[in-house]
Design an enzyme around this catalytic site. Structure first.
Site, PDB file in Angstrom:
ATOM      1  N   LYS A  32       0.829  -1.211   0.000  1.00 56.37           N
ATOM      2  CA  LYS A  32       0.000   0.000   0.000  1.00 56.37           C
ATOM      3  C   LYS A  32       0.866   1.265   0.000  1.00 56.37           C
ATOM      4  O   LYS A  32       0.651   2.167  -0.818  1.00 56.37           O
ATOM      5  CB  LYS A  32      -0.900  -0.022   1.245  1.00 56.37           C
ATOM      6  CG  LYS A  32      -1.579   1.299   1.571  1.00 56.37           C
ATOM      7  CD  LYS A  32      -2.429   1.180   2.811  1.00 56.37           C
ATOM      8  CE  LYS A  32      -1.615   0.902   4.041  1.00 56.37           C
ATOM      9  NZ  LYS A  32      -0.759   2.038   4.426  1.00 56.37           N
ATOM     10  N   THR A  33       1.832   1.328   0.921  1.00 55.76           N
ATOM     11  CA  THR A  33       2.687   2.516   1.012  1.00 55.76           C
ATOM     12  C   THR A  33       3.490   2.697  -0.271  1.00 55.76           C
ATOM     13  O   THR A  33       3.732   3.822  -0.715  1.00 55.76           O
ATOM     14  CB  THR A  33       3.642   2.398   2.215  1.00 55.76           C
ATOM     15  OG1 THR A  33       2.867   2.165   3.396  1.00 55.76           O
ATOM     16  CG2 THR A  33       4.451   3.661   2.393  1.00 55.76           C
ATOM     17  N   ASP A 224      -4.223   8.098   2.689  1.00 52.83           N
ATOM     18  CA  ASP A 224      -3.818   6.780   3.173  1.00 52.83           C
ATOM     19  C   ASP A 224      -4.835   6.283   4.199  1.00 52.83           C
ATOM     20  O   ASP A 224      -5.474   7.079   4.894  1.00 52.83           O
ATOM     21  CB  ASP A 224      -2.431   6.899   3.823  1.00 52.83           C
ATOM     22  CG  ASP A 224      -1.823   5.556   4.152  1.00 52.83           C
ATOM     23  OD1 ASP A 224      -2.309   4.533   3.644  1.00 52.83           O
ATOM     24  OD2 ASP A 224      -0.843   5.522   4.938  1.00 52.83           O
ATOM     25  N   GLU A 225      -4.995   4.959   4.311  1.00 56.08           N
ATOM     26  CA  GLU A 225      -5.869   4.336   5.325  1.00 56.08           C
ATOM     27  C   GLU A 225      -7.275   4.960   5.303  1.00 56.08           C
ATOM     28  O   GLU A 225      -7.822   5.338   6.344  1.00 56.08           O
ATOM     29  CB  GLU A 225      -5.252   4.485   6.726  1.00 56.08           C
ATOM     30  CG  GLU A 225      -3.850   3.943   6.865  1.00 56.08           C
ATOM     31  CD  GLU A 225      -3.781   2.420   6.917  1.00 56.08           C
ATOM     32  OE1 GLU A 225      -4.811   1.772   6.619  1.00 56.08           O
ATOM     33  OE2 GLU A 225      -2.715   1.880   7.227  1.00 56.08           O
ATOM     34  N   GLN A 255      -9.513  -4.021   7.162  1.00 57.67           N
ATOM     35  CA  GLN A 255      -8.701  -3.584   8.290  1.00 57.67           C
ATOM     36  C   GLN A 255      -9.276  -2.336   8.960  1.00 57.67           C
ATOM     37  O   GLN A 255      -8.555  -1.575   9.613  1.00 57.67           O
ATOM     38  CB  GLN A 255      -7.259  -3.328   7.835  1.00 57.67           C
ATOM     39  CG  GLN A 255      -6.572  -4.575   7.314  1.00 57.67           C
ATOM     40  CD  GLN A 255      -5.114  -4.340   6.989  1.00 57.67           C
ATOM     41  OE1 GLN A 255      -4.302  -4.054   7.859  1.00 57.67           O
ATOM     42  NE2 GLN A 255      -4.761  -4.468   5.717  1.00 57.67           N
ATOM     43  N   ARG A 623      -0.530  -9.798  10.838  1.00 60.31           N
ATOM     44  CA  ARG A 623       0.727  -9.185  11.294  1.00 60.31           C
ATOM     45  C   ARG A 623       1.878 -10.187  11.184  1.00 60.31           C
ATOM     46  O   ARG A 623       3.047  -9.802  11.241  1.00 60.31           O
ATOM     47  CB  ARG A 623       0.636  -8.722  12.763  1.00 60.31           C
ATOM     48  CG  ARG A 623      -0.419  -7.662  13.107  1.00 60.31           C
ATOM     49  CD  ARG A 623      -0.383  -6.481  12.175  1.00 60.31           C
ATOM     50  NE  ARG A 623      -1.328  -6.677  11.086  1.00 60.31           N
ATOM     51  CZ  ARG A 623      -1.288  -6.003   9.951  1.00 60.31           C
ATOM     52  NH1 ARG A 623      -0.336  -5.106   9.736  1.00 60.31           N
ATOM     53  NH2 ARG A 623      -2.178  -6.211   9.000  1.00 60.31           N
TER      54      ARG A 623
END
Length: 764
Positions: A32-33, A224-225, A255, A623
């Site tokens: 994503k980043t 973002d997010e 998420q 994670r």
């Protein structure tokens, strides 16, 4: 070199879709980043003016990482000028420029949650309202929820529905407290974190020329997010992007786990309704985890109805199955986890920092901590007291804040008599009362005490004059001295350093070292500029004096995720699942997988709440890079009572081909030996749930325990326990499977034990 060659097909398509609304659904570990970073770099390579690009994140850490990556791709000059930072940092900067339209000066203070709670506590006390009913946490959460939903104090008190809710909750004065809190913040030239969003919305709503100016300024908006945005953030983004709709949001509905903070999953689910022409891209390749972990996570999240369908996959190795660990109690759970970590370390030559233990609630860490200490395994708890929340740091920062903004009420209250200078509690209370009656700030009263009927003796008045003179002298030098020079002057002249140096205890020495570290941080800031909020201060030339007000803004905008102590030593990480979002570890243990704990009992009232809990479990599982362990206890102490636990429904939702069922590890592992392991035969979670229900009904089912031995254990006899040692039975209560004994042990005192699990031996 074409920088886009480093992207996979889906990532590249998302980056190259420059014009119009774009939604990128980025599964866990899918890069994503990387997409956000390359998208900004691609825009710059296309010749887009960096000042016309706005990139919003939720943590300064994320913004900093993006900035560093963009610099590597296109160079520092362009990257520096992109408007990049958290929602709060960007809007704080905007309000520094435009806030005067709302009545705020450029140097307004930003209150953290501690400042807000102290102010609310003071307002409740001054209002003669029951402090036990109107706790600072409750009142602040209620006010925060209103602001997040764009409800001002004035609006709140006109909404009968909200006032009725407060009345039904036995707290009818919330609206009144909200209004007083708002007035006090305004008089103090202060905003809290929620105000940074609410006031930006009000600014755009009430001053259309300002909104049009920023619509024209930001040609491209990246978020973002996006699944974590609340109503205020969503509305501001709609306002900013209304002109050209060049908005790109990146996130993962699977998420979305922050509803308790106001996040609204519908923002991402309804993006295509808001922007019918939006293009959607899905990043479904996971680069983080093994196939077993990815497939297990898919089998969990598919049970949610409200979601954007995607099938996450990976080219990584198959990996080990997920290990399910069953413990008889929460204490044994801690032992089993610690033993497993020790075993994995020894067998695979791993470091401590490759392990993370995740839990639903902070209280669960106790048994884990105790067990890790017994095996001498170092650990750190993520989410403990951060550096900037330590008393000595907040004291010095309060002086610095007061020098920048004399009206900062919370800073004034904190330092007016620290170090002690003879301005006592009674004098301070008179100042507060007079300021409130006159409708002015406390500083205005302190600045000219002779104008107001404070009824203070001449000695106290002289001390007030001396204090005001000192603060004004600091304020006068802020623009001529850099942040470090003025901070060192304030630390010395205020008496803080002298006061701390008088305490020669280890704690006192630690406090003075912390203040020294803060001064070091300020020194680094004066030499290198702002590293906390990338791209936020380009209006200040590199050769300009790095002033205190800019440093304080950066510090005020540090988020929870940014403020953890930088502990680089080799330690196991303990943290809540909420705090773990965005992180990854080779080995992950998710503990407390029991009904009413995970999922939480509070989430069982509605499908939307239960689905959020399932998303939280999905986040926990994803994670893990290499190994994932899930544990549950058959019995757990809650509020001092031993309760029988049922395995979590989420365990049953994992496709059984990806999980290795209950395993028992011997609890006698010592630090110098791995010890033998014993394994129970595989048993499904449905079978485990049946066992749990049988226990609740008083049936023993397949649980084995020695009835004859239990009947022999009576008050007065001596027994031995494998952990607590020798003890004497004080009393017996209950029958059958629920029979309990109160035993006094010489080493640990009295314990209440469920006999079927205690494994007591009678000493003849």
């Amino acid at each position: 070199m074409d920088i886009l060659e480093q992207l996979n097909k889906e990532q590249r398509q998302a980056v190259e879709a420059v014009e119009g609304p774009v939604m990128v659904i980025a599964g866990a570990g899918s890069g994503k980043t990387r997409v956000l970073t390359y998208r900004v770099a691609h825009l710059l390579n296309l010749g887009i003016d960096p000042f016309h690009i706005l990139a919003l994140t939720f943590t300064n850490k994320a913004a900093r990482e993006m900035k560093e990556r963009i610099i590597k791709l296109v160079g520092s000059a362009d990257a520096k000028n992109v408007w990049m930072g958290t929602f709060h940092s960007v809007f704080a900067r905007l309000l520094r420029t435009e806030g005067h339209r709302l009545g705020y000066p450029r140097n307004f203070s930003i209150y953290d949650s501690d400042d807000s709670k102290r102010l609310i506590r003071a307002i409740v006390k001054e209002s003669n309202i029951d402090e036990k009913v109107y706790t600072p946490n409750y009142v602040l959460n209620r006010i925060s929820a209103a602001k997040t939903n764009l409800i001002t104090a004035e609006h709140y008190n006109l909404l009968d529905e909200l006032l009725l809710q407060d009345k039904m909750a036995g707290k009818p004065h919330i609206g009144e407290l909200y209004q007083k809190y708002k007035n006090r913040c305004f008089r103090s030239h202060a905003m809290d974190f929620d105000d940074l969003l609410l006031n930006t919305y009000l600014l755009f709503r009430d001053f259309p020329d300002v909104m049009v100016n920023y619509q024209n300024k930001f040609h491209f908006v990246l978020v973002d997010e996006y699944q974590d945005t609340n109503k205020a953030q969503y509305t501001i983004l709609k306002q900013l992007a209304a002109n050209n709709e060049n908005i790109c949001v990146v996130g993962d509905d699977a998420q979305s786990i922050y509803a308790f903070r106001g996040a609204n999953i519908q923002n991402i689910l309804n993006f295509k309704k808001d922007y019918p022409d939006a293009r959607e891209f899905k990043l479904e390749q996971n680069y983080r985890s093994t196939k077993n972990i990815v497939n297990a996570a898919n089998s969990i999240i598919k049970n949610n109805k409200d979601q954007i369908f995607k099938e996450i996959w990976t080219k990584n190795e198959e990996g080990n199955k997920i290990q399910l660990i069953r413990a008889s109690s929460d204490n044994e759970e801690g032992q089993l986890i610690a033993n497993s970590i020790f075993e994995q370390k020894m067998n695979n030559q791993l470091k401590n920092d490759g392990f993370a233990v995740l839990y639903r609630t902070n209280a669960q860490s106790r048994s884990i901590e105790e067990a890790l200490r017994r095996l001498n395994i170092p650990y750190r708890i993520y989410g403990g007291l951060s550096f900037y929340n330590r008393k000595e740091i907040k004291d010095l920062l309060a002086y610095l804040r007061l020098a920048v903004n004399n009206r900062d009420e919370e800073a004034l209250r904190r330092v007016i008599n620290y170090p002690a200078r003879g301005i006592g509690k009674t004098s301070q209370e008179r100042i507060i009362v007079v300021a409130e009656q006159a409708g002015i700030s406390q500083w205005e009263v302190v600045e000219e005490p002779s104008k107001y009927a404070l009824n203070l003796n001449s000695g106290t008045l002289n001390k007030l004059y001396a204090f005001v003179t000192m603060i004004k002298s600091f304020s006068a030098q802020i623009k001529s001295k850099n942040a470090f020079e003025i901070s060192k002057l304030i630390a010395t002249s205020s008496g803080i350093l002298k006061d701390l140096n008088e305490d020669k205890t280890p704690e006192g020495i630690s406090r003075i070292e912390n203040v020294e570290e803060l001064l070091n941080a300020i020194k680094e800031f004066t030499e290198n500029g702002s590293e906390l909020v990338p791209g936020m201060h380009e209006e200040q030339p590199d050769n300009a004096i790095k002033t205190l007000d800019v440093f304080l803004q950066d510090v005020a905008l540090i988020t929870d995720a940014d403020s953890q102590d930088k502990d680089n030593t080799d330690k196991v990480t303990l943290m809540t699942i909420h705090a773990a979002k965005g992180l990854e570890f080779p080995m992950v243990y998710v503990v407390g997988m029991e009904e009413n704990l995970f999922p939480s009992i509070q989430s069982l009232g509605s499908r939307s709440d239960l689905e959020e809990e399932r998303r939280l479990f999905y986040v926990a599982c994803t994670r893990a890079e290499n190994r994932l362990f899930l544990s549950y206890a058959q019995n757990r102490y809650r509020w001092g009572n031993l309760t029988i636990c049922e395995p979590s429904r989420f365990l049953d939702e994992i496709d059984q081909q990806y999980i290795e069922f209950p395993r028992r590890i011997a609890t006698s592992v010592k630090p110098d030996q791995s010890g033998p392991k014993t394994y129970d035969p595989p048993v499904s979670t449905k079978k485990l749930k049946k066992i749990g229900k049988n226990l609740l009904q008083g049936n023993t089912g397949s649980i084995d325990f020695d009835n004859d031995l239990m009947n022999k254990i009576q008050p007065g006899i001596e027994v031995a326990h494998n952990r607590f040692g020798r003890g004497k039975v004080i009393s017996i209560e209950g029958d059958g499977a629920n029979k309990k004994a109160a035993v006094f042990f010489k080493n640990v005192g009295q314990k209440q034990l469920l006999l079927k699990y205690a494994k007591l031996k009678i000493i003849e």
